[in-house]
Design a protein around this motif. Structure first.
Motif, short mmCIF file in Angstrom:
data_model
loop_
_atom_site.label_atom_id
_atom_site.label_comp_id
_atom_site.label_asym_id
_atom_site.label_seq_id
_atom_site.Cartn_x
_atom_site.Cartn_y
_atom_site.Cartn_z
N GLU A 236 0.81 -1.21 0.00
CA GLU A 236 0.00 0.00 0.00
C GLU A 236 0.85 1.27 0.00
O GLU A 236 0.41 2.31 -0.48
CB GLU A 236 -0.94 -0.01 1.22
N ASP A 237 2.06 1.19 0.56
CA ASP A 237 2.86 2.41 0.63
C ASP A 237 3.40 2.76 -0.76
O ASP A 237 3.41 1.95 -1.67
CB ASP A 237 4.03 2.25 1.61
N GLU A 238 3.85 3.99 -0.90
CA GLU A 238 4.32 4.49 -2.18
C GLU A 238 5.83 4.71 -2.16
O GLU A 238 6.34 5.62 -2.80
CB GLU A 238 3.59 5.78 -2.52
N GLY A 239 6.54 3.86 -1.44
CA GLY A 239 7.99 3.98 -1.37
C GLY A 239 8.66 3.57 -2.66
O GLY A 239 8.04 3.02 -3.56
N PRO A 240 9.98 3.84 -2.78
CA PRO A 240 10.71 3.47 -3.99
C PRO A 240 10.69 1.96 -4.23
O PRO A 240 10.56 1.18 -3.28
CB PRO A 240 12.14 3.97 -3.70
N ASP A 241 10.84 1.58 -5.48
CA ASP A 241 10.91 0.17 -5.81
C ASP A 241 12.22 -0.41 -5.29
O ASP A 241 13.30 0.17 -5.50
CB ASP A 241 10.83 -0.01 -7.33
N LEU A 242 12.15 -1.55 -4.63
CA LEU A 242 13.32 -2.13 -3.98
C LEU A 242 14.43 -2.42 -4.98
O LEU A 242 15.61 -2.19 -4.70
CB LEU A 242 12.91 -3.42 -3.25
N ASN A 244 15.32 -0.93 -7.64
CA ASN A 244 15.95 0.21 -8.31
C ASN A 244 16.22 1.39 -7.40
O ASN A 244 16.62 2.46 -7.87
CB ASN A 244 15.07 0.68 -9.47
N ALA A 245 16.01 1.23 -6.09
CA ALA A 245 16.15 2.34 -5.16
C ALA A 245 17.62 2.75 -4.97
O ALA A 245 18.52 1.92 -5.03
CB ALA A 245 15.55 1.96 -3.81
N ARG A 246 17.84 4.04 -4.74
CA ARG A 246 19.19 4.55 -4.46
C ARG A 246 19.63 4.21 -3.05
O ARG A 246 20.83 4.08 -2.79
CB ARG A 246 19.23 6.07 -4.66
N ILE A 247 18.66 4.10 -2.13
CA ILE A 247 18.96 3.77 -0.74
C ILE A 247 18.06 2.61 -0.34
O ILE A 247 16.86 2.63 -0.61
CB ILE A 247 18.73 4.97 0.20
N VAL A 248 18.64 1.62 0.32
CA VAL A 248 17.87 0.48 0.82
C VAL A 248 18.16 0.30 2.30
O VAL A 248 19.32 0.26 2.72
CB VAL A 248 18.22 -0.82 0.06
N ILE A 249 17.09 0.20 3.10
CA ILE A 249 17.20 -0.05 4.54
C ILE A 249 16.67 -1.45 4.80
O ILE A 249 15.49 -1.72 4.55
CB ILE A 249 16.40 0.97 5.37
N THR A 250 17.51 -2.34 5.30
CA THR A 250 17.13 -3.74 5.47
C THR A 250 17.15 -4.13 6.94
O THR A 250 18.07 -3.75 7.69
CB THR A 250 18.09 -4.66 4.68
N GLY A 251 16.15 -4.90 7.35
CA GLY A 251 16.07 -5.42 8.71
C GLY A 251 16.15 -6.92 8.73
O GLY A 251 15.72 -7.60 7.79
N GLY A 252 16.69 -7.45 9.81
CA GLY A 252 16.84 -8.89 9.96
C GLY A 252 16.00 -9.45 11.08
O GLY A 252 15.13 -8.78 11.64
N ARG A 253 16.31 -10.68 11.43
CA ARG A 253 15.53 -11.39 12.44
C ARG A 253 15.65 -10.72 13.81
O ARG A 253 14.76 -10.87 14.66
CB ARG A 253 16.02 -12.83 12.52
N ALA A 254 16.72 -9.96 14.04
CA ALA A 254 16.94 -9.33 15.35
C ALA A 254 15.86 -8.32 15.70
O ALA A 254 15.74 -7.93 16.86
CB ALA A 254 18.30 -8.65 15.37
N LEU A 255 15.02 -7.91 14.73
CA LEU A 255 13.93 -6.99 15.03
C LEU A 255 12.81 -7.66 15.81
O LEU A 255 11.95 -6.99 16.39
CB LEU A 255 13.39 -6.38 13.74
N LYS A 256 12.75 -8.99 15.76
CA LYS A 256 11.93 -9.83 16.65
C LYS A 256 10.44 -9.86 16.34
O LYS A 256 9.76 -10.81 16.72
CB LYS A 256 12.13 -9.41 18.12
N SER A 257 9.88 -8.84 15.69
CA SER A 257 8.43 -8.85 15.43
C SER A 257 8.09 -7.90 14.29
O SER A 257 8.88 -7.01 13.94
CB SER A 257 7.65 -8.45 16.68
N ALA A 258 6.89 -8.10 13.74
CA ALA A 258 6.42 -7.21 12.68
C ALA A 258 6.22 -5.80 13.20
O ALA A 258 6.43 -4.82 12.48
CB ALA A 258 5.12 -7.75 12.09
N GLY A 272 13.76 8.49 2.37
CA GLY A 272 13.30 8.26 1.00
C GLY A 272 13.85 6.98 0.42
O GLY A 272 14.18 6.90 -0.76
N ALA A 273 13.95 5.96 1.26
CA ALA A 273 14.59 4.70 0.87
C ALA A 273 13.56 3.59 0.70
O ALA A 273 12.41 3.70 1.11
CB ALA A 273 15.62 4.28 1.94
N ALA A 274 14.02 2.49 0.09
CA ALA A 274 13.20 1.28 -0.04
C ALA A 274 13.47 0.38 1.15
O ALA A 274 14.56 0.41 1.74
CB ALA A 274 13.51 0.56 -1.33
N VAL A 275 12.49 -0.43 1.51
CA VAL A 275 12.61 -1.35 2.64
C VAL A 275 12.98 -2.73 2.12
O VAL A 275 12.40 -3.23 1.15
CB VAL A 275 11.29 -1.43 3.43
#
Length: 364
Positions: A236-242, A244-258, A272-275
């Motif tokens: 639903e969000d309108e963020g950049p496409d993963l 082709n994005a210039r910046i990507v912020i990635t999370g791992g299992r250490a975040l523990k929950s949604a 202004g990054a992709a997730v």
């Protein structure tokens, strides 16, 4: 700061000869067909990378041979013809013609009709190479088209040495394999788009434009019984496409929950990054699988890649190791991610991300 290490440099390249098909004859025609995707009247970035790869092929050795690149677009409605016009006007130095297949059979990216279309177009054009991006579209379509044409495809190409010699990764990207294609024409390739980046300045400003031709579909048999399109879901969000994005912020299992993963989403919005996410985070249900980065997910190469709570499994590194700058935050100082990171911070992400959210300025 950790020293960046490129593992593939320490492993020798392998050369593999693909077996020739039943017919060993090769075409002297140097023409190339690029099978492209379009959306909202423009060519999608991965297909532009495939187009750039096509122009990287060396010219034919004989002066009498023709050398040209044709762009194949299919679909229906005004968006298709708008994309064809845009491509013809924007990339005349890259392509000699745009082929347009207008039919409801190509409205959705089903492999069966698209593969038959590629087969039909090749029968009329006699191309030496057929190229598509190595994304979900290309991976779905090109092997089926190769089977119809009775040739062996070369997939996930990252480098082109000559018209029959290509470089592709193996062992989750830890080694590069040099492949020499010895089969008959056409030589079918899927291209890793991150290895052929297209800059915004690549749009041609020439007044001339490539020709646009309609594909004759009078003999085309749709035969849509084998599969049918049901539905498509998107975020639903309108963020950049993963991809082709210039910046990507990635999370791992250490975040523990949604719920905690929203920290990554909030930081991405601020920059202004992709997730992105690791497979462990996806398998745990924190985010949808279309955000997975890695060998079995999406391959990305942004200008900035930030990894929070990512251990750095070899499968994940295969999907992001070509990023220009890699920043890693992990509370384990021995995490493998630090071996490829340009900047590393040993710390608790639940303290680091809120501080970043507080101190970073809003994206303008």
């Amino acid at each position: 700061m950790a020293t960046r290490m490129i593992l593939r440099r320490t492993i020798k390249k392998r050369t593999v000869l693909l077996p020739p098909s039943i017919s060993s004859s090769t075409s002297r025609n140097g023409s190339t067909l690029v099978v492209a995707e379009h959306e909202n009247g423009v060519i999608k970035p991965p297909s532009l990378s495939a187009l750039l790869a096509a122009t990287s092929l060396p010219p034919p050795p004989h002066k009498d041979d023709s050398s040209s690149v044709s762009l194949l677009l299919a679909g229906s409605g005004p968006s298709l013809h708008q994309a064809a016009s845009h491509a013809a006007e924007s990339y005349p130095s890259y392509i000699s013609q745009v082929l347009v297949a207008d039919s409801d059979a190509f409205k959705k990216p089903l492999a069966e009709p698209w593969a038959k279309l590629v087969h039909l177009v090749h029968q009329r054009g006699g191309y030496s190479h057929i190229i598509a991006a190595s994304n979900s579209f290309g991976k779905n379509l090109m092997p089926r088209a190769a089977a119809l044409l009775d040739v062996s495809p070369v997939t996930d190409v990252t480098g082109i040495s000559d018209s029959r010699t290509f470089v592709r990764p193996i062992y989750a990207g830890n080694a590069l394999c040099t492949v020499r294609y010895t089969g008959s024409s056409p030589c079918i390739l899927t291209i890793r788009s991150t290895s052929f980046p297209v800059s915004q300045k690549s749009v041609d400003s020439k007044s001339d434009k490539a020709s646009i031709s309609q594909v004759d579909l009078s003999t085309f048999d749709e035969d849509l019984d084998k599969s049918r399109y049901i539905s498509q879901t998107s975020r639903e969000d309108e963020g950049p496409d993963l991809g082709n994005a210039r910046i990507v912020i990635t999370g791992g299992r250490a975040l523990k929950s949604a719920e905690n993963f929203k920290l990554i989403e909030n930081l991405a919005k601020k920059l202004g990054a992709a997730v992105g996410a690791t497979r462990a985070a996806v398998d745990a249900g924190f985010v949808a699988n279309d955000l997975q980065v890695g060998q079995t997910g999406k391959i990305v190469a942004p200008e900035l890649y930030m990894a929070f709570g990512v251990s750095g499994a070899i499968q994940h590194l295969a999907g992001m190791r070509d990023s220009k700058v890699i920043v890693a935050v992990n509370n384990d100082a021995d995490a493998p991610i630090f071996q490829v990171a340009d900047y590393g911070l040993v710390g608790d992400l639940f303290e680091v991300i809120p501080e970043l959210l507080e101190k970073l300025p809003e994206k303008k």
